[in-house]
Design a protein around this motif. Structure first.
Motif, short mmCIF file in Angstrom:
data_model
loop_
_atom_site.label_atom_id
_atom_site.label_comp_id
_atom_site.label_asym_id
_atom_site.label_seq_id
_atom_site.Cartn_x
_atom_site.Cartn_y
_atom_site.Cartn_z
N TRP A 39 -14.83 -94.25 -28.98
CA TRP A 39 -14.47 -95.06 -27.81
C TRP A 39 -13.30 -95.95 -28.18
O TRP A 39 -13.16 -96.35 -29.34
CB TRP A 39 -15.66 -95.93 -27.36
CG TRP A 39 -15.39 -96.63 -26.06
CD1 TRP A 39 -14.97 -97.92 -25.89
CD2 TRP A 39 -15.49 -96.07 -24.75
NE1 TRP A 39 -14.82 -98.20 -24.54
CE2 TRP A 39 -15.12 -97.07 -23.82
CE3 TRP A 39 -15.86 -94.81 -24.27
CZ2 TRP A 39 -15.11 -96.87 -22.45
CZ3 TRP A 39 -15.85 -94.61 -22.90
CH2 TRP A 39 -15.49 -95.62 -22.00
N THR A 42 -11.81 -99.92 -23.46
CA THR A 42 -12.09 -100.17 -22.04
C THR A 42 -13.50 -100.73 -21.80
O THR A 42 -14.48 -100.14 -22.22
CB THR A 42 -11.92 -98.88 -21.23
OG1 THR A 42 -10.63 -98.35 -21.48
CG2 THR A 42 -12.08 -99.14 -19.74
N TYR A 76 -27.03 -93.11 -24.83
CA TYR A 76 -25.72 -92.66 -25.33
C TYR A 76 -25.79 -91.52 -26.35
O TYR A 76 -24.75 -91.12 -26.88
CB TYR A 76 -24.91 -93.83 -25.92
CG TYR A 76 -24.66 -94.95 -24.96
CD1 TYR A 76 -24.33 -94.72 -23.63
CD2 TYR A 76 -24.78 -96.28 -25.39
CE1 TYR A 76 -24.10 -95.78 -22.76
CE2 TYR A 76 -24.55 -97.33 -24.52
CZ TYR A 76 -24.22 -97.08 -23.21
OH TYR A 76 -24.00 -98.12 -22.34
N VAL A 107 -14.95 -88.24 -21.55
CA VAL A 107 -14.16 -89.43 -21.86
C VAL A 107 -12.76 -88.96 -22.23
O VAL A 107 -12.60 -88.14 -23.14
CB VAL A 107 -14.77 -90.24 -23.02
CG1 VAL A 107 -13.82 -91.37 -23.43
CG2 VAL A 107 -16.13 -90.79 -22.63
N THR A 109 -9.04 -90.23 -23.45
CA THR A 109 -8.47 -91.39 -24.13
C THR A 109 -6.99 -91.19 -24.40
O THR A 109 -6.60 -90.23 -25.10
CB THR A 109 -9.22 -91.67 -25.45
OG1 THR A 109 -10.59 -91.95 -25.15
CG2 THR A 109 -8.61 -92.84 -26.19
N SER A 113 -9.85 -95.69 -23.35
CA SER A 113 -10.76 -94.65 -22.88
C SER A 113 -11.14 -94.86 -21.41
O SER A 113 -11.24 -95.99 -20.94
CB SER A 113 -12.04 -94.66 -23.72
OG SER A 113 -11.79 -94.31 -25.06
N ASP A 114 -11.35 -93.74 -20.70
CA ASP A 114 -12.06 -93.80 -19.43
C ASP A 114 -13.24 -92.85 -19.49
O ASP A 114 -13.36 -92.04 -20.40
CB ASP A 114 -11.14 -93.54 -18.24
CG ASP A 114 -10.69 -92.09 -18.12
OD1 ASP A 114 -11.48 -91.17 -18.44
OD2 ASP A 114 -9.55 -91.86 -17.70
N TRP A 115 -14.13 -92.96 -18.52
CA TRP A 115 -15.41 -92.25 -18.59
C TRP A 115 -15.80 -91.80 -17.19
O TRP A 115 -15.81 -92.59 -16.25
CB TRP A 115 -16.46 -93.19 -19.16
CG TRP A 115 -17.80 -92.62 -19.46
CD1 TRP A 115 -18.14 -91.33 -19.73
CD2 TRP A 115 -19.03 -93.37 -19.55
NE1 TRP A 115 -19.47 -91.22 -19.99
CE2 TRP A 115 -20.04 -92.46 -19.89
CE3 TRP A 115 -19.34 -94.72 -19.38
CZ2 TRP A 115 -21.37 -92.85 -20.07
CZ3 TRP A 115 -20.66 -95.12 -19.56
CH2 TRP A 115 -21.67 -94.19 -19.89
N SER A 116 -16.11 -90.52 -17.05
CA SER A 116 -16.61 -90.00 -15.78
C SER A 116 -17.88 -89.21 -16.07
O SER A 116 -17.97 -88.54 -17.11
CB SER A 116 -15.57 -89.11 -15.10
OG SER A 116 -15.19 -88.04 -15.95
N ARG A 154 -13.59 -81.87 -15.60
CA ARG A 154 -12.43 -82.76 -15.67
C ARG A 154 -11.15 -81.96 -15.82
O ARG A 154 -11.14 -80.92 -16.49
CB ARG A 154 -12.59 -83.69 -16.87
CG ARG A 154 -11.64 -84.87 -16.94
CD ARG A 154 -11.97 -85.89 -15.86
NE ARG A 154 -11.13 -87.06 -16.00
CZ ARG A 154 -11.47 -88.17 -16.65
NH1 ARG A 154 -12.67 -88.26 -17.19
NH2 ARG A 154 -10.65 -89.19 -16.72
#
Length: 198
Positions: A39, A42, A76, A107, A109, A113-116, A154
């Motif tokens: 990670w 963010t 997680y 994720v 990066t 990082s972003d997360w969907s 994604r």
């Protein structure tokens, strides 16, 4: 991916070796280290680059697919595919335990990082395949449970000139000892188009 064969586990290199990684027939059984994670910044504010990934080159025009089985029980817990350029540029995609149920997600990066994600409770206890296909400036991620239909996860940007590696990954940010059985690790040609299934 037709026309492919199992990539030898020993031909890839571990990023952050784990406490256990043992072949069992054609499979690879692994166990994660405590607080392993990937990670960058963010929302959480921290940087983690301690997760486990078994990586081999992924040039433009190629795809990688990984199949795994795991009992994701702790918040997680996660496993799937990583595509990595460096510590600031990478994508991880797979299944993760969140809010008490398995979620399919990714994720992406680029320094941060972003997360969907989306819940997939019906995938609990199944064999999951995650596929990352690299074409031009795009990385297309798809996944499926057992022999079910492919789901689009994604579409992410990746520079065409980037030197990337890819392969199975797993993490357990809240504990140690997540056990994952990786049953398939293959490379092949990239998907023909965005809306074409593998």
């Amino acid at each position: 991916m037709t026309g492919t064969k199992q990539f030898p586990w020993s031909d890839a290199a571990w990023l952050n070796p784990l406490p256990r990684a043992e072949p069992e027939g054609d499979d690879l059984l692994v166990s994660t280290a405590y607080a392993s994670d990937f990670w960058r910044r963010t929302s959480y504010g921290f940087i983690r680059d301690s997760g486990h990934a078994l990586l081999a080159p992924l040039p433009v025009g190629h795809a990688v697919a990984v199949t795994f089985q795991a009992d994701l029980t702790t918040l997680y817990d996660q496993a799937g595919v990583m595509v990595r350029v460096d510590e600031r540029t990478w994508v991880k995609a797979g299944v993760e335990a969140t809010d008490g149920t398995p979620h399919l997600g990714a994720v992406v990066t680029h320094d941060t990082s972003d997360w969907s994600l989306a819940p997939v409770p019906e995938w609990a206890g199944t064999s999951v395949t995650v596929r990352a296909s690299r074409s031009g400036d795009a990385l297309t991620i798809r996944a499926r449970a057992s022999e079910g239909p492919w789901r689009m996860v994604r579409l992410a940007h990746m520079r065409p000139d980037a030197i990337a590696k890819a392969g199975p990954f797993c993490c357990s940010p809240q504990r140690e000892g997540l056990r994952v059985r990786f049953t398939r690790f293959v490379f092949g040609p990239a998907d023909i188009g965005l809306h074409e299934t593998p």
